[in-house]
Design an enzyme around this catalytic site. Structure first.
Site, mmCIF file in Angstrom:
data_model
loop_
_atom_site.group_PDB
_atom_site.id
_atom_site.type_symbol
_atom_site.label_atom_id
_atom_site.label_comp_id
_atom_site.label_asym_id
_atom_site.label_seq_id
_atom_site.Cartn_x
_atom_site.Cartn_y
_atom_site.Cartn_z
ATOM 1 N N ASN C 38 15.625 5.471 59.368
ATOM 2 C CA ASN C 38 16.039 5.778 57.946
ATOM 3 C C ASN C 38 15.585 7.331 57.849
ATOM 4 O O ASN C 38 14.311 7.532 57.531
ATOM 5 C CB ASN C 38 15.469 5.047 56.779
ATOM 6 C CG ASN C 38 16.306 3.851 56.695
ATOM 7 O OD1 ASN C 38 17.418 3.779 56.376
ATOM 8 N ND2 ASN C 38 15.627 2.550 56.738
ATOM 9 N N SER C 43 13.025 19.966 54.061
ATOM 10 C CA SER C 43 12.783 21.314 54.127
ATOM 11 C C SER C 43 11.546 21.564 54.980
ATOM 12 O O SER C 43 10.717 20.860 54.725
ATOM 13 C CB SER C 43 12.707 22.215 52.842
ATOM 14 O OG SER C 43 11.503 22.252 52.385
ATOM 15 N N SER C 44 11.396 22.469 55.854
ATOM 16 C CA SER C 44 11.475 22.702 57.150
ATOM 17 C C SER C 44 10.436 23.565 57.773
ATOM 18 O O SER C 44 10.425 24.566 57.842
ATOM 19 C CB SER C 44 12.834 23.457 57.288
ATOM 20 O OG SER C 44 13.919 22.862 56.891
ATOM 21 N N GLU C 100 17.973 25.551 60.746
ATOM 22 C CA GLU C 100 18.967 24.838 61.281
ATOM 23 C C GLU C 100 20.226 25.246 60.813
ATOM 24 O O GLU C 100 20.549 26.036 59.966
ATOM 25 C CB GLU C 100 19.055 23.343 60.472
ATOM 26 C CG GLU C 100 17.789 22.668 60.223
ATOM 27 C CD GLU C 100 16.928 22.892 58.849
ATOM 28 O OE1 GLU C 100 15.726 23.133 58.787
ATOM 29 O OE2 GLU C 100 17.726 22.983 57.728
#
Lengths: 157, 157, 157
Positions: C38, C43-44, C100
């Site tokens: 799942n 963010s990142s 990304e």
């Protein structure tokens, strides 16, 4: 329960420019003091008895539940804004509701829309309103920009 | 492991009208009994041995993992639907797969699409299907409306 | 703190075809070895001192924080790519930044864009770069396809 329920919350906002949309988004997060965390976006409730606090630094890399609105644009000169509002019920045993909005336009207008949506959300729950808090930011695009407003859910323990 | 793995799940759906899209979305969540939680959207697995339960109230403000489909429209008279399906493998040691779909159209059609996608997902895993569960809702827009269907992942402990 | 902060991370990517967009997305996740989890999108940020590890199987149905880019297309013959890059600061007490990117085009080009964005993110933080890691995948659409690249945040304990 899968996750601990947040016990505090704060409102924050920021804007940024960058060489790409993601970098300008990153810049807005940094200005809002949440750029070094892992934001987990959530729909949009302030748990009952959650304590309102001032924006404060969070541990680097921490997973942070957050409700936010953001808008990015590559049109120099464009004015855009992002806002969030929390409507708190008069009854402190009930949840508050967060609404987020971002669009072209002045921050006063965008913030007013977020407030009206939060107000309507409590009405829909049949909860008399105790208080509304809101925050908004506007940004005039230089090259590539983002404006962002957020409610951060947290637990200091 | 970062998070506890959910041990139960339920299917729910709802629709709503509001003065804005976010408010109609909020109304749909409230009708689905998940409007006072902090939904954390997740891709779309029912963990092995997760117990299927009836929809039940969740603690206000709790962070709740959920897979959902939603559609909003501001076109009065438009008919739209949202559906979710879970395909459970015959082998209970294997994960089930959730598929979500929302579109204009009748709920029977949208639900059938979600079921076919869930079926294909198990085939892609080489897992014979034990059972498929699904739910869908349709909504005819009055002014501004949202239809939403969800699989909620939870742990009652 | 609401959630445990991830202590390891790995880069992975994959592509897939399916009878629908969600099924091709599912196929790409399966090829990337994260199709039975799942995914919770975040963010990142790579937390300071997070250990880089090789891709490895995760528990079925587990909730997994992940930063990813994906692109889907129904145009047979179209070439598309997804990439992720992590820029690690020279100072190990500081967070790394993930960027990304997914688009039509060759994987070398998409990967280079992700790397440049990650580089800019560290510059924006005033952090000298220690190292950049990246991964990308390209996919030529047969019928309905998805390409996906991800940074998975995890904690093996």
């Amino acid at each position: 329960m899968i996750f601990k329920t947040p016990t505090t919350h704060f409102l924050t906002c920021g804007s940024g420019e960058g060489g790409t949309r993601p970098n300008s988004f990153d810049g807005a997060l940094l200005q809002a003091q949440i750029g070094n965390t892992n934001l987990v976006r959530t729909s949009s409730i302030v748990p009952p008895k959650s304590r309102f606090v001032e924006p404060h630094p969070l541990p680097q890399g921490a997973l942070v539940p957050v409700a936010y609105a953001a808008i990015s644009s590559e049109m120099p000169g464009e004015l855009m804004s992002a806002g969030v509002a929390v409507a708190y019920p008069a009854d402190p045993s009930q949840a508050g509701v967060i609404m987020e909005y971002a669009s072209r336009g002045h921050k006063e207008d965008i913030e007013a829309i977020a407030r009206r949506m939060a107000e309507e959300a409590l009405k829909m729950r049949g909860q008399p309103i105790g208080q509304i808090r809101s925050i908004a930011v506007q940004h005039r695009v230089e090259n590539i920009g983002t404006a962002l407003a957020a409610v951060v859910l947290w637990d200091p323990a």
